[in-house]
Design an enzyme around this catalytic site. Structure first.
Site, PDB file in Angstrom:
ATOM      1  CG  HIS A  42      -8.165   6.128   1.796  1.00  0.00           C
ATOM      2  ND1 HIS A  42      -7.256   5.115   1.618  1.00  0.00           N
ATOM      3  CD2 HIS A  42      -9.018   5.680   2.740  1.00  0.00           C
ATOM      4  CE1 HIS A  42      -7.545   4.119   2.426  1.00  0.00           C
ATOM      5  NE2 HIS A  42      -8.610   4.433   3.122  1.00  0.00           N
ATOM      6  CG  ASP A  91      -4.113   6.039   0.258  1.00  0.00           C
ATOM      7  OD1 ASP A  91      -4.365   7.157   0.730  1.00  0.00           O
ATOM      8  OD2 ASP A  91      -4.798   5.017   0.500  1.00  0.00           O
ATOM      9  N   GLY A 182     -11.521   0.168   8.064  1.00  0.00           N
ATOM     10  CA  GLY A 182     -11.202   0.660   9.405  1.00  0.00           C
ATOM     11  C   GLY A 182      -9.740   0.414   9.769  1.00  0.00           C
ATOM     12  CB  SER A 184      -7.542   2.822   5.860  1.00  0.00           C
ATOM     13  OG  SER A 184      -8.009   2.147   4.748  1.00  0.00           O
TER      14      SER A 184
END
Lengths: 242, 374
Positions: A42, A91, A182, A184
């Site tokens: 993502h 993801d 932030g 991720s």
């Protein structure tokens, strides 16, 4: 990271920062070999082109020069073909660096899990990142200790269908230590009981709105589920098979 | 200053707080925020009434999580409509200006729903002061709900009672609607899905035979190939001739004919085995070089070779299938190991097999902490 603390420089040598102009740091990433890093898919939404990204390693403070800093452009971004933007499933992305980084005591790869090796529920692992702290964005890398939560327990927090086998949960019911915006793509690593080797079990993916009072654990991409896919991507893009 | 100016401000660099949100509004753009895709209007203009500079910023904001959660409490029929008028304000196609919600809509939303938020310790979004919106009937156009307004967003399921529950709660085995309608007609077929034969798991039809197992017993990936005897099935169920399997070039479109071609036997002295033309081969030590040992370890992701041995075949060993190093292997730079080997008419002269022990690349060790004397 909410409820964490500033990391000692070099403590997490596999942590990297995925940056794109003009914003700078967008996401975390994790070095798994001198030419390859992992992050979540993502992070690249709306910025899919590899040439607008760079990977920065060996730093603690995002805006201070460091003698240990190494950076590299990105040659290739391989997002999982089944990544679902709507439910944030699958993801994960493999990132090929434009040049091999030099392995130093501040820049080192982390181990991937062995096939089928999952972290044990109720054990404690670490998350790291430059994400939101609840009241501000940090400059220095933060670390937080989180508890691994079993899949059924996590499904009870969120929803049976929301949490898939491609996900891991870690944190606390009270949300005291959690990843945030932030973080991720950054690592969830656990130390092996016998002898100091760290393995990457999760990549920060999603959770509740971390800087409100909505509580619950964070959700991480389950790296164990993807180890074969990761190895195959690296293999296919390292050798001329076409 | 958290973001750059909207393009209409003509700025690419750091924004000037004096012109970032007040005097400068963007042009009309199509609504892409999934939450607000079923509004009676389809274009928006930024910044919005919560100070977000773009739809991307709106989509990750606290409010875009808060409102869908709040809608489920059924606190106010038109809450989602109000939320969208401030998250993605309507853009007037003539003036290119945003159209605000009417003050009465804001007040009604706040009056009905603020107390619900208070129960869980949350506050009504600070940026949404109702006094900033015009009164209905004043000379400024403003938005009010009409019969076309959907009470639920596209991310919600609408119960028969009219209540909205989050879409993923539809058919999840737990009752969420007050009238239980979210659990009615929930078989796989009724939901347009395929039922895994051995379980109650439903999967999308597009997941059948797509190369990724989804059913617990992998039934969705069975009987997907119709390969002839001289072919093997790729992971994505294409068929490829056996002779092309593991030849160093990709023939399956997902490359699966080149997966797992090289291995080191764990229990037999790390002997090198190559799966070629659908058969396992030993590698003949004649013409083997240190470069090939390095390539073997690298291809397996195991670092560098630490021990290489040419193991003699014991007397009376079964007849083996051999692969030999291709005479021109060094000109095939960048190939996988299996692409550098070939079958020959004769057996292995030395009758020695290649054994390679790799180092396993070092990883996962943090540097030791420094000791500071006190």
């Amino acid at each position: 990271v909410l409820g964490g603390r500033v990391s000692r420089p070099g403590r997490w040598p596999w942590q990297c920062s995925l940056q794109s102009e003009p914003s700078g740091h967008i996401c975390g990433c994790v070095l798994i070999s001198p030419r390859w890093a992992l992050t979540v898919a993502h992070c690249f939404e709306g910025r899919e082109s590899a040439d607008q990204w760079k990977v920065v390693l060996g730093i603690t403070n995002l805006d201070h020069p460091s003698p240990h800093r190494q950076s590299s452009g990105v040659t290739r971004i391989i997002a999982h073909p089944r990544y679902s933007r709507a439910v944030v499933d699958y993801d994960i992305s493999v990132v090929q660096l434009a040049r091999a980084v030099q392995v130093t005591s501040y820049v080192q790869p982390v181990c991937l899990p062995r096939p089928g090796q999952l972290p044990i529920p109720d054990t404690y692992c670490y998350i790291t990142g430059w994400g939101h702290m609840g009241n501000r964005m940090p400059f220095k890398l933060q670390e937080g200790e989180v508890r691994i939560i079993s899949l059924p327990q996590c499904q009870a927090y969120f929803d049976t269908k929301t949490i898939t086998s491609r996900m891991l949960c870690a944190g606390y019911e009270a949300g005291t230590v959690d990843s945030c915006m932030g973080d991720s793509g950054g690592p969830l690593v656990c130390e092996e009981p016998s002898g100091g080797r760290w393995r990457l079990f999760g990549l920060t993916s999603w959770g509740s709105v971390c800087f409100s009072k909505v509580l619950g654990p964070g959700v991480y991409s389950n790296v164990t589920h993807f180890t074969q896919w990761i190895h195959r991507q690296i293999y296919l893009h390292s050798f001329q098979l076409n | 200053c958290v973001s750059s100016c909207p393009p209409a401000c003509g700025a690419q660099g750091p924004c000037d707080p004096r012109n970032s949100t007040t005097n400068c509004t963007g042009r009309c753009e199509p609504i892409t925020l999934e939450l607000c895709m079923n509004l009676p209007y389809n274009s928006t203009s930024f910044p919005n009434y919560l100070g977000h500079q773009s739809q991307r910023e709106s989509s990750v904001s606290w409010e875009s999580s808060l409102f869908p959660a709040l809608v489920q409490t059924n606190c106010y029929t038109y809450l989602m409509f109000f939320a969208c008028t401030i998250l993605v304000p309507k853009c007037d196609s003539v003036t290119q200006q945003r159209v605000p919600p009417c003050r009465s809509l804001c007040l009604s939303s706040k009056q009905h729903c603020e107390s619900v938020l208070g129960m869980v310790g949350l506050q009504w979004p600070e940026e949404s002061h109702c006094s900033q919106f015009p009164e209905e009937g004043s000379n400024v156009t403003c938005l009010l709900p009409d019969p076309d307004v959907h009470e639920c967003s596209p991310s919600h399921f609408k119960c028969r009672s009219g209540r909205c529950v989050l879409a993923y709660k539809h058919c999840d085995g737990h009752t969420d609607c007050d009238d239980h309608s979210d659990e009615d007609n929930c078989g796989c077929v009724e939901r347009g899905l395929w039922a895994c034969p051995s379980s109650r798991v439903c999967i999308k039809p597009s997941m059948i035979c797509d190369g990724f197992p989804d059913c617990p017993l992998l039934e969705d990936e069975r009987n997907c190939s119709m390969c002839s005897d001289n072919e093997l099935a790729c992971n994505n169920h294409e068929c490829v001739h056996r002779t092309l399997w593991c030849d160093g070039r990709k023939h399956c479109s997902d490359s699966s004919d080149e997966w797992d071609c090289v291995s080191l036997s764990p229990g037999e002295g790390s002997l090198l085995t190559v799966f070629r033309t659908a058969v396992h081969y030993q590698v003949c030590a004649d013409e083997w070089t240190p470069e090939l040992s390095a390539l073997t370890c690298s291809q397996l992701g195991l670092g560098a070779p630490v021990a290489v041995e040419m193991v003699p075949d014991p007397p009376g060993a079964p007849r083996r299938r051999w692969l030999h190093v291709h005479p021109e292997w060094s000109q095939r730079n960048g190939s996988a190991l299996q692409g550098l080997l070939e079958k020959r008419g004769h057996s292995c002269h030395s009758r020695r097999r290649v054994s390679v022990v790799c180092s396993s690349e070092d990883c996962g060790r943090r540097p030791a902490g420094r000791v500071y004397k006190r």
